[in-house]
Each structure stands twice: as structure tokens, then as C-alpha cells.
Design an enzyme around this catalytic site. Structure first.
Site, PDB file in Angstrom:
ATOM      1  N   LYS A   1       1.957   9.068  -9.297  1.00  0.00           N
ATOM      2  CA  LYS A   1       2.329   7.741  -8.784  1.00  0.00           C
ATOM      3  C   LYS A   1       3.682   7.309  -9.351  1.00  0.00           C
ATOM      4  CE  LYS A   1      -1.269   5.360  -7.221  1.00  0.00           C
ATOM      5  NZ  LYS A   1      -2.436   4.513  -7.188  1.00  0.00           N
TER       6      LYS A   1
ATOM      7  N   ILE B   1      -1.081   7.226   3.269  1.00  0.00           N
ATOM      8  CA  ILE B   1      -0.176   7.108   4.427  1.00  0.00           C
ATOM      9  C   ILE B   1       1.019   6.209   4.101  1.00  0.00           C
ATOM     10  CG2 ILE B   1      -1.400   5.165   5.574  1.00  0.00           C
ATOM     11  CD1 ILE B   1       0.128   8.236   7.375  1.00  0.00           C
TER      12      ILE B   1
ATOM     13  N   LYS C   1     -11.825  -3.767  10.318  1.00  0.00           N
ATOM     14  CA  LYS C   1     -10.574  -3.683  11.090  1.00  0.00           C
ATOM     15  C   LYS C   1     -10.634  -4.605  12.318  1.00  0.00           C
ATOM     16  CE  LYS C   1      -8.900   0.762   9.430  1.00  0.00           C
ATOM     17  NZ  LYS C   1      -8.513   2.146   9.674  1.00  0.00           N
TER      18      LYS C   1
ATOM     19  N   GLY D   1       0.844  -1.199   0.000  1.00  0.00           N
ATOM     20  CA  GLY D   1       0.000   0.000   0.000  1.00  0.00           C
ATOM     21  C   GLY D   1       0.876   1.244   0.000  1.00  0.00           C
TER      22      GLY D   1
HETATM   23  N1  LIG Z   1      -6.603   8.487  10.839  1.00  0.00           N
HETATM   24  C1  LIG Z   1      -6.899   9.129   9.722  1.00  0.00           C
HETATM   25  O1  LIG Z   1      -7.123  10.356   9.718  1.00  0.00           O
HETATM   26  C2  LIG Z   1      -6.914   8.366   8.438  1.00  0.00           C
HETATM   27  C3  LIG Z   1      -7.133   9.031   7.222  1.00  0.00           C
HETATM   28  C4  LIG Z   1      -7.086   8.277   6.037  1.00  0.00           C
HETATM   29  C5  LIG Z   1      -6.851   6.899   6.077  1.00  0.00           C
HETATM   30  N2  LIG Z   1      -6.656   6.291   7.279  1.00  0.00           N
HETATM   31  C6  LIG Z   1      -6.383   4.835   7.335  1.00  0.00           C
HETATM   32  O2  LIG Z   1      -5.107   4.600   6.736  1.00  0.00           O
HETATM   33  C7  LIG Z   1      -5.125   3.317   6.075  1.00  0.00           C
HETATM   34  C8  LIG Z   1      -4.647   3.491   4.639  1.00  0.00           C
HETATM   35  O3  LIG Z   1      -5.531   4.367   3.962  1.00  0.00           O
HETATM   36  P1  LIG Z   1      -5.022   5.320   2.786  1.00  0.00           P
HETATM   37  O4  LIG Z   1      -6.063   6.385   2.644  1.00  0.00           O
HETATM   38  O5  LIG Z   1      -3.601   5.700   2.995  1.00  0.00           O
HETATM   39  O6  LIG Z   1      -5.146   4.316   1.549  1.00  0.00           O
HETATM   40  P2  LIG Z   1      -5.099   4.685  -0.006  1.00  0.00           P
HETATM   41  O7  LIG Z   1      -4.509   6.044  -0.216  1.00  0.00           O
HETATM   42  O8  LIG Z   1      -6.428   4.395  -0.594  1.00  0.00           O
HETATM   43  O9  LIG Z   1      -4.031   3.636  -0.536  1.00  0.00           O
HETATM   44  C9  LIG Z   1      -4.282   2.310  -0.632  1.00  0.00           C
HETATM   45  C10 LIG Z   1      -3.013   1.605  -1.092  1.00  0.00           C
HETATM   46  O10 LIG Z   1      -3.269   0.206  -1.084  1.00  0.00           O
HETATM   47  C11 LIG Z   1      -2.853  -0.342  -2.327  1.00  0.00           C
HETATM   48  N3  LIG Z   1      -3.667  -1.507  -2.648  1.00  0.00           N
HETATM   49  C12 LIG Z   1      -5.010  -1.548  -2.784  1.00  0.00           C
HETATM   50  N4  LIG Z   1      -5.401  -2.803  -3.100  1.00  0.00           N
HETATM   51  C13 LIG Z   1      -4.267  -3.550  -3.134  1.00  0.00           C
HETATM   52  C14 LIG Z   1      -3.995  -4.921  -3.405  1.00  0.00           C
HETATM   53  N5  LIG Z   1      -4.986  -5.763  -3.687  1.00  0.00           N
HETATM   54  N6  LIG Z   1      -2.711  -5.361  -3.342  1.00  0.00           N
HETATM   55  C15 LIG Z   1      -1.708  -4.513  -3.078  1.00  0.00           C
HETATM   56  N7  LIG Z   1      -1.888  -3.189  -2.815  1.00  0.00           N
HETATM   57  C16 LIG Z   1      -3.159  -2.731  -2.850  1.00  0.00           C
HETATM   58  C17 LIG Z   1      -3.039   0.782  -3.336  1.00  0.00           C
HETATM   59  O11 LIG Z   1      -2.266   0.493  -4.479  1.00  0.00           O
HETATM   60  P3  LIG Z   1      -2.506   1.160  -5.921  1.00  0.00           P
HETATM   61  O12 LIG Z   1      -1.569   2.349  -5.950  1.00  0.00           O
HETATM   62  O13 LIG Z   1      -2.102   0.071  -6.856  1.00  0.00           O
HETATM   63  O14 LIG Z   1      -3.950   1.516  -6.019  1.00  0.00           O
HETATM   64  C18 LIG Z   1      -2.555   1.960  -2.508  1.00  0.00           C
HETATM   65  O15 LIG Z   1      -1.156   2.016  -2.524  1.00  0.00           O
HETATM   66  C19 LIG Z   1      -6.556   2.789   6.189  1.00  0.00           C
HETATM   67  O16 LIG Z   1      -6.608   1.828   7.230  1.00  0.00           O
HETATM   68  C20 LIG Z   1      -7.372   4.014   6.548  1.00  0.00           C
HETATM   69  O17 LIG Z   1      -8.513   3.697   7.314  1.00  0.00           O
HETATM   70  C21 LIG Z   1      -6.681   6.985   8.441  1.00  0.00           C
END
Ligand SMILES: NC(=O)c1ccc[n+]([C@@H]2O[C@H](COP(=O)([O-])OP(=O)(O)OC[C@H]3O[C@@H](n4cnc5c(N)ncnc54)[C@H](OP(=O)(O)O)[C@@H]3O)[C@@H](O)[C@H]2O)c1
Length: 309
Positions: A46, A17, A135, A12
Site C-alpha cells: 500500500k 479497482i 448498490k 477507495g
Molecule cells: N466486477 C467484478 O469482477 C468485481 C470484482 C471485485 C470488486 N468489484 C466491485 O468493485 C468495487 C470496489 O471493490 P474492490 O474490491 O476494488 O474494493 P477493495 O479492494 O476492498 O478496496 C476498498 C477501498 O475502499 C477504501 N475504503 C474503505 N472504507 C473506507 C472509508 N470509510 N473511507 C475511505 N475509504 C475507504 C479502502 O481503503 P483502505 O486502503 O484504507 O482500506 C480501499 O482503498 C465494489 O463495488 C465491488 O463490488 C467488482
């Protein structure tokens, strides 16, 4: 060259993050690997990110959480796996566990959490089952697996909630008017993405954090939305016009807004109206990052706001 620090794989890494975790892992001297669904992309930001990974010595591996063989092959090369996947891939993280068992190399698994302590909140809206409920499910599977883990409870990301004073449609703190959710007094926890990544990476080789909940709650970053707004008003020397959305009104917005647009409102409801991030005491299974790693000079909410002056 022999490395004393664990080899870290981030799944990811191109996400919001994930890139911060890659940077922190490299900065703290870990041989760092990323699992990418595609090694080539026509998406310029990207592609730029992947290029920057390569330039900082990160090893790129091709694979997918849903492709078991690629997972096993990637996990065999590392000691630690950190997942930052979101949405549809979240439940498929359980496949990482099977792959980790087969690989036999994994000393720590850090799943995609980085938010609330999902065991210590009530899921008020069915649309939040997919996020909080999933989760929880992943946690239970990890606990059963016997693979050592750490669950990172980071609070809200500064880029999501401080930069906009928890408001919609702005990318810097408003200077004229602001919406206050509920009475604005519930305490949240807000940390920068860089600090969340640093504390997470510091924990990967730390036995004190094995099979524990790592809470990132530095004292100065425990703050209500009202306090956040007052802090900004003091910095800019202006009183903002406030629109108050009551708890009941926000519930109605969440119920009437289609999924997934309602998720950000539901997270605000939980963090800033109900105070779910701070409504519990830490116990024996919990460790607090700022206490554990006092050497980390974390960014306070106040210092973060200064960049917008
Ligand atoms: N606390 C907060 O304020 C806050 C805010 C936002 C998120 N979060 C949490 O942070 C975590 C990550 O969220 P995010 O927003 O950073 O995620 P995101 O930007 O949507 O990124 C998801 C990542 O996962 C990869 N991915 C998706 N499906 C996959 C697969 N099948 N195999 C391998 N890689 C895969 C994507 O790859 P591609 O580039 O290929 O699509 C991308 O790199 C989550 O648990 C979310 O709940 C927390």
C-alpha cells in the site's frame, strides 16, 4: 496552469479497482486526487502504491467516508468524485451525496458499482442483499439527490474471472482440469481492469453519459465460461478434464458455505449460470462504452489469455 479536464477525486484508491482508476485519470490528463484514510501505512504494497500516486502527480488528501468534514473539504477541491469503496463502506456512500450538496462543486458522482446491473437481476440468496441490495439503495439515493451521476456496469473483472477460467485457487488458467459451472453456456461479460478504468474516466466529462448507465460490453468480451475454456484449450493445444457443477449443486454450495466465502460462488452463479450480465437489452437510459469511445483499443478476452502462454 488552467485545466480543461475535470478534477477527479477517487475514494477507495488503494483498493483493487481503485488504483486502476487513479492511473487512468492521470493518464487521460485529469488533475487527480485521492482520499486516504491514512497518509502513512506500514503495509508495504500500500505504501508503494501511495508513493507511485505521488510520483505521478496525484494529490493525497486525508479523509474518510464516515468523516463528513473531511469529505466536504475534499469535494470542494474537485469536480468529479468516483467511489470504489467496498463492503462496510458501501452504504456510507450516501454521505458523499450530502457532502457533495454542501460542497456545491460536484458535476458527476460515480458510485462503487463496477459489476452487475443490480436493478436487472433477481437477488437469489439473502447473503447477496449486502452487495446487490446495497448498490440498489445507493442508486436510489443518488437519483433523489439531484447530483449528476453515472452508474458503471462493467461486467466481471478479467483478473477475477479470466485469469483463472472462473475457477478457485488458481492465479493463471489451469492446464489440466477445470470446473464448469452449470452447463457453461450462459453469456457473461469480462473486461480488463485497465479498460474498465479507461472507459469510466472517459465518461466523466461526457454529457452523453450524465445520469445514465454506462455498460462496458465490447462484443468480443461477451463470452460464456464454456467458450472461455475452449478458447484457452485451443491456445494450449490441450483438452482439459472437466468437472461439471450443476446449477442445483452450485445453489447448495452457496447455501451451505458461510458468508462471505459464498459470495464469489453467488456471483459466478449469477454471471455464468443464470447469465444475469447479458439477460437484458439496453434501453434509452443505457449507453455502451465501446460504441461511445471507439478510439479505445480494448483488450479482448483472447488477447488477455495470451499473456499466460
Ligand atoms: N466486477 C467484478 O469482477 C468485481 C470484482 C471485485 C470488486 N468489484 C466491485 O468493485 C468495487 C470496489 O471493490 P474492490 O474490491 O476494488 O474494493 P477493495 O479492494 O476492498 O478496496 C476498498 C477501498 O475502499 C477504501 N475504503 C474503505 N472504507 C473506507 C472509508 N470509510 N473511507 C475511505 N475509504 C475507504 C479502502 O481503503 P483502505 O486502503 O484504507 O482500506 C480501499 O482503498 C465494489 O463495488 C465491488 O463490488 C467488482
Amino acid at each position: 496552469m488552467a485545466h480543461s479536464k475535470s478534477k477527479v477525486l477517487i475514494i477507495g484508491a488503494t483498493g483493487y479497482i481503485g488504483k486502476y482508476l487513479v492511473n487512468a485519470s492521470v493518464k487521460l490528463g485529469h488533475p487527480t486526487f485521492v482520499l486516504l484514510r491514512s497518509l502513512t501505512t506500514s503495509d508495504p504494497p500500500k505504501a508503494e502504491l501511495v508513493k507511485s500516486f505521488q510520483e505521478s502527480g496525484v494529490t493525497l488528501l486525508k479523509g474518510d467516508v464516515n468523516d463528513y468534514e473531511s469529505l466536504v473539504a475534499a469535494l470542494r477541491q474537485v469536480d468529479v468524485v468516483i467511489s470504489t469503496v467496498s463492503g462496510p463502506a458501501a452504504l456510507s456512500q450516501v454521505k458523499i451525496l450530502d457532502a457533495a450538496k454542501e460542497a456545491g462543486t460536484i458535476k458527476r458522482f460515480i458510485p462503487s458499482e463496477f459489476g452487475h446491473d443490480v436493478d436487472r437481476l433477481e437477488i437469489d440468496f439473502k447473503d447477496m442483499e449486502g452487495l446487490f441490495g446495497t448498490k440498489r439503495t445507493v442508486r436510489r439515493e443518488i437519483e433523489k439527490s439531484g447530483i449528476p451521476y453515472t452508474f458503471v456496469i462493467s461486467g466481471g473483472f478479467a483478473g477475477y474471472f479470466v485469469a483463472n477460467l472462473a475457477n478457485d485457487n488458481v492465479t493463471s488458467p489451469p492446464r489440466d482440469k477445470v470446473t464448469i459451472w452449470g452447463d457453461g453456456t450462459a453469456k457473461a461479460i469480462l473486461n480488463t481492469e485497465e479498460d474498465i478504468a479507461t472507459y469510466t474516466i472517459k465518461s466523466v466529462d461526457d454529457p452523453r453519459v450524465e445520469n445514465k448507465f454506462l455498460h462496458i460490453r465490447p462484443k468480443e468480451n461477451i463470452i460464456s465460461q464454456g467458450e472461455l475454456v475452449a478458447l484457452w484449450e485451443k491456445k494450449i493445444g490441450t483438452t482439459l478434464e472437466k468437472t461439471v457443477v450443476s446449477k442445483e449443486e452450485l445453489r447448495k454450495i452457496i447455501e451451505e458455505t458461510p458468508f462471505p466465502a459464498n459470495v464469489i460462488h453467488a456471483i459466478r452463479y449469477s454471471a455464468f449460470v443464470k447469465g444475469d450480465l447479458t439477460s437484458f437489452e439496453l434501453n434509452a437510459n443505457d449507453v455502451e462504452a465501446a460504441e461511445l469511445y471507439p478510439d479505445v483499443q480494448y483488450t479482448t478476452v483472447s488477447a488477455y489469455l495470451d499473456q499466460f502462454l
